[in-house]
Design an enzyme around this catalytic site. Structure first.
Site, PDB file in Angstrom:
ATOM      1  N   CYS A  60       0.984  -1.104   0.038  1.00 39.48           N
ATOM      2  CA  CYS A  60       0.062  -0.051   0.038  1.00 39.48           C
ATOM      3  C   CYS A  60       0.970   1.160  -0.245  1.00 39.48           C
ATOM      4  CB  CYS A  60      -0.835  -0.028   1.360  1.00 39.48           C
ATOM      5  SG  CYS A  60      -1.827   1.421   1.357  1.00 39.48           S
ATOM      6  N   HIS A 101      -9.319  -3.512  -1.193  1.00 41.94           N
ATOM      7  CA  HIS A 101      -8.423  -2.781  -0.470  1.00 41.94           C
ATOM      8  C   HIS A 101      -8.834  -1.195  -0.504  1.00 41.94           C
ATOM      9  CE1 HIS A 101      -4.010  -1.872   0.232  1.00 41.94           C
ATOM     10  NE2 HIS A 101      -4.338  -0.461  -0.193  1.00 41.94           N
ATOM     11  N   GLU A 102      -9.423  -0.625  -1.695  1.00 41.89           N
ATOM     12  CA  GLU A 102      -9.630   0.818  -1.530  1.00 41.89           C
ATOM     13  C   GLU A 102     -10.735   0.978  -0.637  1.00 41.89           C
ATOM     14  OE1 GLU A 102      -7.356   2.627  -2.419  1.00 41.89           O
ATOM     15  OE2 GLU A 102      -6.391   1.099  -3.583  1.00 41.89           O
ATOM     16  N   HIS A 105      -9.844   1.268   2.849  1.00 38.27           N
ATOM     17  CA  HIS A 105      -9.356   2.588   2.923  1.00 38.27           C
ATOM     18  C   HIS A 105     -10.466   3.651   3.464  1.00 38.27           C
ATOM     19  CE1 HIS A 105      -5.150   2.994   2.157  1.00 38.27           C
ATOM     20  NE2 HIS A 105      -5.051   2.259   1.107  1.00 38.27           N
TER      21      HIS A 105
HETATM   22 ZN   LIG Z   1      -3.563   1.258   0.204  1.00 34.78          ZN
END
Ligand SMILES: [Zn+2]
Length: 111
Positions: A60, A101-102, A105
């Site tokens: 990341c 993954h996003e 976030h």
């Molecule tokens: Zn990331």
């Protein structure tokens, strides 16, 4: 705002395949990512269905190195497109992994 995010993603394309708005200091649920060669923007993305869990390692921009994480091979996402129309779409494989993954976030989770 989405444009800004896209430009940041393009500027980092060598080591980044997706960005969430809060990575550049904006507290909104917007993500952009590489969808097999085209950049895609999602507003308020939400995973409504997921299947096929597996363990993997991810890196990341917000971290150094990689970490182990659990992802799903197939996800169904509800989101709004650039025209704020609600869409429902299924993603698999690598693209699905980037989206997961996003979205993490957006929830304040880093891997
Ligand atoms: Zn990331």
């Amino acid at each position: 705002m989405a444009q800004d995010l896209l430009e940041t993603l393009e500027a980092n394309r060598a080591d980044c395949v997706g960005m969430a708005a809060n990575m550049i200091g904006v507290n909104k649920r917007i993500i952009t990512f590489d969808n097999e060669g085209t950049y895609m923007v999602m507003f308020n993305p939400e995973i409504v269905k997921q299947s096929g869990p597996y363990l993997t390692e991810e890196g990341c921009l917000s971290l150094t190195g990689t970490r182990k994480t659990k992802r799903f091979r197939s996800i169904k996402v509800r989101y709004q497109n650039e025209k704020f129309q609600v869409r429902l779409k299924t993603f698999t494989g690598w693209t699905a992994q980037i989206i997961q993954h996003e979205i993490d976030h957006c929830e304040g989770i880093i891997i």
